[in-house]
Design a protein around this motif. Sequence first.
Motif, PDB file in Angstrom:
ATOM      1  N   PRO A  21       0.825  -1.217   0.000  1.00 53.87           N
ATOM      2  CA  PRO A  21       0.000   0.000   0.000  1.00 53.87           C
ATOM      3  C   PRO A  21       0.855   1.261   0.000  1.00 53.87           C
ATOM      4  N   ASP A  22       0.519   2.192  -0.863  1.00 57.15           N
ATOM      5  CA  ASP A  22       1.207   3.480  -0.953  1.00 57.15           C
ATOM      6  C   ASP A  22       0.139   4.535  -1.216  1.00 57.15           C
ATOM      7  N   PRO A  23       0.016   5.537  -0.347  1.00 57.73           N
ATOM      8  CA  PRO A  23      -1.106   6.483  -0.478  1.00 57.73           C
ATOM      9  C   PRO A  23      -1.120   7.248  -1.790  1.00 57.73           C
ATOM     10  N   ILE A  24       0.058   7.582  -2.332  1.00 55.60           N
ATOM     11  CA  ILE A  24       0.083   8.337  -3.581  1.00 55.60           C
ATOM     12  C   ILE A  24      -0.272   7.433  -4.743  1.00 55.60           C
ATOM     13  N   VAL A  25       0.381   6.277  -4.817  1.00 54.89           N
ATOM     14  CA  VAL A  25       0.149   5.371  -5.932  1.00 54.89           C
ATOM     15  C   VAL A  25      -1.290   4.891  -5.951  1.00 54.89           C
ATOM     16  N   GLN A  26      -1.855   4.595  -4.782  1.00 52.74           N
ATOM     17  CA  GLN A  26      -3.213   4.058  -4.734  1.00 52.74           C
ATOM     18  C   GLN A  26      -4.226   5.045  -5.323  1.00 52.74           C
ATOM     19  N   ILE A  82      10.437  -7.735  -9.678  1.00 55.43           N
ATOM     20  CA  ILE A  82      10.641  -7.333  -8.287  1.00 55.43           C
ATOM     21  C   ILE A  82       9.581  -6.302  -7.943  1.00 55.43           C
ATOM     22  N   THR A  83       9.010  -6.423  -6.766  1.00 52.54           N
ATOM     23  CA  THR A  83       7.997  -5.476  -6.306  1.00 52.54           C
ATOM     24  C   THR A  83       8.609  -4.493  -5.314  1.00 52.54           C
ATOM     25  N   PHE A  84       8.314  -3.208  -5.503  1.00 54.63           N
ATOM     26  CA  PHE A  84       8.761  -2.173  -4.572  1.00 54.63           C
ATOM     27  C   PHE A  84       7.545  -1.487  -3.957  1.00 54.63           C
ATOM     28  N   GLU A  85       7.796  -0.603  -3.013  1.00 50.63           N
ATOM     29  CA  GLU A  85       6.705  -0.011  -2.256  1.00 50.63           C
ATOM     30  C   GLU A  85       5.894   0.993  -3.059  1.00 50.63           C
ATOM     31  N   SER A  86       6.478   1.569  -4.084  1.00 53.25           N
ATOM     32  CA  SER A  86       5.750   2.558  -4.856  1.00 53.25           C
ATOM     33  C   SER A  86       6.236   2.558  -6.293  1.00 53.25           C
TER      34      SER A  86
END
Length: 301
Positions: A21-26, A82-86
């Motif tokens: 979860p990332d508030p900007i990306v979401q 690879i998955t990153f936080e944002s």
Amino acid sequence: MNRALTLLLLVILGISCKPVPDPIVQQFGESTLELPSTFENWSRIELSEPSANAREFADRAYGSRSPIPIVYGTDGISGFAITFESEFESQRRHNEAVRFVRGTQRVSSNESETVSEYDGFFFFETEDPSLMFHMGCHVLFLNVPTTSVSRTSSLRRALQFAERVFELNNLLGTKPLRSFQLDPLSFTPSTEIPIQPGPTRFELELGYIVEDQPTAHVSAQVRWFKAGRGLIVYADSTRVQRGSGNVSFNWEVDLSEGAFSDILVIRAHISHPSVDSQEGITVPTTSLIEPIRYNIARVID
């Protein structure tokens, strides 16, 4: 890059990743990465663990020891995600990996507009193309076997696979988020008809993203170049915090002396102090909006 390391690295796969979860990306509809079950005559092989060499390469190139292996058929496409936080972090790590690998070439928009927009790069190990790009909060590294026809056709196959991935994720033809991004949401007056000379109110609403700095300035201008008489600038700016949001500007401009040959545009950008204080300020290219151009109506006396 060592050929043996690359081959060992790319013997991997299966994919299943959940975005952190990332508030900007979401706010912009981040979704789980999906891969096709088949491509050409290859089927995706579900593997849960990457090889030790894959982990080592991912750690050195991307700063992560958690690559998710990708394998299609025994002699087909291989690689990892690879998955990153944002989304912003995935772009940064991708750019670092491209610099680490060396000898890469950028995918041109003529070869694939979408992969190019998402900073696609490729290189060849003998005749097999390797493709690097990012999408959403993910980076992808792929090795695709040669078509045995030409390097051009081999690269085209790799790009077709990448475009299929973008299509599955509803991102084909889109552009990624950038750490500094500015988008016009609305503006008046309309550009569809020429502006009549006289007092005119200009309004502009912008959506912004600022991720790499704690604060920045969003600046906007009405630029009126009176032919043969010089430039008049009506400027305004506002300070914004890291994150995303909207800002609005408005100007009262007397265009009574406006002429058909004048140039009239609205421009806007984001700026922030340079890391090197001697350089002053930085204006990221992704924060420059496409100028909004107006025509002034021809007045017949």
